[in-house]
Design a protein around this motif. Structure first.
Motif, PDB file in Angstrom:
ATOM      1  N   ARG A 115     -13.041  -3.939  -7.475  1.00 33.49           N
ATOM      2  CA  ARG A 115     -13.188  -3.507  -6.089  1.00 33.49           C
ATOM      3  C   ARG A 115     -12.875  -4.647  -5.126  1.00 33.49           C
ATOM      4  O   ARG A 115     -12.308  -4.432  -4.051  1.00 33.49           O
ATOM      5  CB  ARG A 115     -14.599  -2.957  -5.857  1.00 33.49           C
ATOM      6  CG  ARG A 115     -14.685  -1.971  -4.693  1.00 33.49           C
ATOM      7  CD  ARG A 115     -16.058  -1.308  -4.653  1.00 33.49           C
ATOM      8  NE  ARG A 115     -16.310  -0.503  -5.831  1.00 33.49           N
ATOM      9  CZ  ARG A 115     -15.956   0.767  -5.951  1.00 33.49           C
ATOM     10  NH1 ARG A 115     -15.305   1.369  -4.962  1.00 33.49           N
ATOM     11  NH2 ARG A 115     -16.238   1.436  -7.041  1.00 33.49           N
ATOM     12  N   ILE A 157     -14.031   1.823  -0.879  1.00 31.54           N
ATOM     13  CA  ILE A 157     -12.751   1.370  -1.432  1.00 31.54           C
ATOM     14  C   ILE A 157     -12.461   2.118  -2.718  1.00 31.54           C
ATOM     15  O   ILE A 157     -13.227   2.025  -3.686  1.00 31.54           O
ATOM     16  CB  ILE A 157     -12.775  -0.142  -1.688  1.00 31.54           C
ATOM     17  CG1 ILE A 157     -12.973  -0.906  -0.370  1.00 31.54           C
ATOM     18  CG2 ILE A 157     -11.484  -0.589  -2.371  1.00 31.54           C
ATOM     19  CD1 ILE A 157     -13.109  -2.393  -0.543  1.00 31.54           C
ATOM     20  N   MET A 215     -13.967  -3.375   5.508  1.00 30.17           N
ATOM     21  CA  MET A 215     -14.147  -2.032   4.976  1.00 30.17           C
ATOM     22  C   MET A 215     -15.362  -2.042   4.078  1.00 30.17           C
ATOM     23  O   MET A 215     -15.507  -2.917   3.232  1.00 30.17           O
ATOM     24  CB  MET A 215     -12.923  -1.565   4.199  1.00 30.17           C
ATOM     25  CG  MET A 215     -13.097  -0.216   3.521  1.00 30.17           C
ATOM     26  SD  MET A 215     -11.600   0.389   2.735  1.00 30.17           S
ATOM     27  CE  MET A 215     -10.653   0.865   4.158  1.00 30.17           C
ATOM     28  N   THR A 220      -5.485  -7.130   4.788  1.00 30.06           N
ATOM     29  CA  THR A 220      -6.543  -7.829   4.061  1.00 30.06           C
ATOM     30  C   THR A 220      -7.599  -8.401   4.988  1.00 30.06           C
ATOM     31  O   THR A 220      -8.661  -8.801   4.538  1.00 30.06           O
ATOM     32  CB  THR A 220      -5.946  -8.973   3.219  1.00 30.06           C
ATOM     33  OG1 THR A 220      -5.135  -9.795   4.045  1.00 30.06           O
ATOM     34  CG2 THR A 220      -5.115  -8.422   2.084  1.00 30.06           C
ATOM     35  N   ALA A 225      -7.312  -2.347   0.350  1.00 32.81           N
ATOM     36  CA  ALA A 225      -7.976  -1.131  -0.124  1.00 32.81           C
ATOM     37  C   ALA A 225      -7.014   0.020  -0.406  1.00 32.81           C
ATOM     38  O   ALA A 225      -7.416   1.170  -0.412  1.00 32.81           O
ATOM     39  CB  ALA A 225      -9.066  -0.687   0.854  1.00 32.81           C
ATOM     40  N   ALA A 246      -9.985  -4.627  -2.284  1.00 36.66           N
ATOM     41  CA  ALA A 246     -10.237  -5.021  -0.891  1.00 36.66           C
ATOM     42  C   ALA A 246      -9.255  -6.099  -0.460  1.00 36.66           C
ATOM     43  O   ALA A 246      -8.784  -6.117   0.683  1.00 36.66           O
ATOM     44  CB  ALA A 246     -11.677  -5.512  -0.743  1.00 36.66           C
ATOM     45  N   ASP A 247      -8.896  -6.989  -1.382  1.00 34.04           N
ATOM     46  CA  ASP A 247      -8.007  -8.103  -1.067  1.00 34.04           C
ATOM     47  C   ASP A 247      -6.596  -7.650  -0.720  1.00 34.04           C
ATOM     48  O   ASP A 247      -5.871  -8.358  -0.016  1.00 34.04           O
ATOM     49  CB  ASP A 247      -7.962  -9.066  -2.260  1.00 34.04           C
ATOM     50  CG  ASP A 247      -7.476 -10.450  -1.882  1.00 34.04           C
ATOM     51  OD1 ASP A 247      -7.822 -10.918  -0.776  1.00 34.04           O
ATOM     52  OD2 ASP A 247      -6.751 -11.063  -2.673  1.00 34.04           O
ATOM     53  N   THR A 257     -17.555  -1.742   1.045  1.00 33.75           N
ATOM     54  CA  THR A 257     -17.123  -1.795  -0.341  1.00 33.75           C
ATOM     55  C   THR A 257     -17.187  -0.433  -1.014  1.00 33.75           C
ATOM     56  O   THR A 257     -16.309  -0.065  -1.798  1.00 33.75           O
ATOM     57  CB  THR A 257     -17.998  -2.799  -1.122  1.00 33.75           C
ATOM     58  OG1 THR A 257     -17.900  -4.079  -0.498  1.00 33.75           O
ATOM     59  CG2 THR A 257     -17.549  -2.908  -2.565  1.00 33.75           C
TER      60      THR A 257
END
Length: 375
Positions: free
Chosen positions: A82, A13, A8, A4, A90, A86-87, A10
């Motif tokens: 998204r 993802i 990356m 996390t 990904a 990402a959290d 966005t």
């Protein structure tokens, strides 16, 4: 650094498709079960037919943005999905997560979970090898901070009044708002560092719920979050047993593959919410049978929440001497002068410590290992 923490773009993802459209989902296993374009694993075989959220208005193409802010469910139609992807790094796979191995402390077959107060009084004349404390006794569900008595150099063994050699176990399970708050803190790493400084001998990592009426994506995200938190605790220097939760056979197969690849020191299973006969017969029992046949024969298994003797007998039959049982029953019953024994739950009007000790000895008598511990 956890996944996390990795930056990356966005746009790169992958996210499941709005409206649970499996054929366009990057994580769908497809009819051949080989995995979608975002993974080589068969992560998801399709939507959950029992989902109660499939009629969400957000699934409509012309739905306004911002309508998901108060919804606790992570479904493919979320307008902030998204960010959630990402959290969790990904991905919804397990293969990038490895648990730092700090070994496993010597554990008895049975560990009572207590509220963290008057442990020395409960332990008098008992001298039990280990005690567990739930996360809500350490981390406040209201302030979302460590309770004052557990801050600033407080050591778990000292606060619990344990004797030399007794083990302190943090059971990281809690109601959904508590574990969600734990995850969502901006500086979760600092919170975990505080817990690590308390000197716990073992942490049963938090588990994120999997309910039968939730979207399949919620299951996948929550399994990933449970394992992510386990790696974060281990990275902080703690001995950790990751929580294993499942909904489908493919989930169990992924867990078994991850266990075979990474060889964790132990696994933990939270059975506290599986109280009904249907939960036991349709979910927990089949999964326990499958795990017993598929995971390494020497891997310790810690189950929290079983209290019925017949279910305990089944679990001990499946896992034998590698099983450790943990529950809150002795203290919960003892507060009312009640004990659990061969005749079931009985009110004997005993003092809380006496009732507690009686129930602890009874539960220990049901285990293949009583006063013995893992070699």
């Amino acid at each position: 650094m956890s996944p996390t923490d990795l930056p990356m773009p966005t746009a790169r993802i992958p996210v499941p498709t709005r409206g649970c459209d499996c054929t366009a989902c990057p994580f769908w296993a497809g009819p051949d079960g080989t995995g979608g374009p975002a993974t080589v694993e068969a992560l998801c075989s399709g939507t959950n037919s029992d989902c109660s959220y499939c009629g969400c208005s957000r699934a409509e193409a012309d739905a306004p943005s911002g309508v998901c802010g108060t919804c606790p469910i992570r479904c493919p139609s979320r307008d902030n999905l998204r960010a959630w992807m990402a959290d969790v790094g990904a991905t919804l796979a397990f293969d990038d997560l490895h648990l730092a191995d700090h070994g496993l402390p010597r554990l008895p077959g049975y560990i009572p979970q207590v509220d963290g107060t008057n442990v020395a009084e409960l332990d008098e004349h008992l001298h039990w090898p280990a005690y567990a404390v739930g996360l809500r006794r350490v981390f406040s569900p209201r302030s979302h901070r460590i309770y004052p008595r557990w801050r600033e150099g407080a050591r778990a063994h000292d606060l619990l009044g344990l004797r030399p050699g007794q083990k302190a176990v943090l059971s990281g399970y809690g109601e959904d708002p508590l574990v969600e708050a734990f995850w969502s803190l901006r500086r979760r790493d600092q919170l975990i560092e505080q817990i690590a400084a308390q000197g716990w001998d073992l942490v049963l990592a938090c588990n994120y719920s999997i309910y039968g009426n939730w979207p399949r994506l919620e299951h996948l995200i929550n399994m990933r979050r449970s394992l992510l938190l386990a790696t974060e605790f281990a990275d902080a220097g703690l001995a950790v047993a990751p929580n294993v939760y499942w909904f489908r056979l493919e989930d169990l197969e992924r867990w078994a593959q991850w266990i075979a690849d990474t060889r964790p020191p132990a696994i933990a299973i939270n059975a506290q919410t599986m109280r009904s006969a249907a939960d036991w017969d349709r979910w927990l029992l089949p999964g326990l049978h499958w795990l017993a046949a598929q995971i390494p024969a020497e891997l310790p298994v810690i189950i929290t929440g079983l209290s019925r003797p017949d279910r305990i007998a089944t679990a001990t039959h499946l896992f034998g001497t590698r099983l450790t049982l943990l529950n809150q029953t002795p203290q919960a019953y003892g507060l009312h002068g009640e004990v659990m024994g061969a005749q079931g739950r009985r009110r004997v009007h005993a003092s809380t410590p006496d009732a507690f000790r009686s129930s602890v000895r009874y539960f220990a008598s049901l285990m293949p290992r009583t006063s013995e511990v893992h070699p």
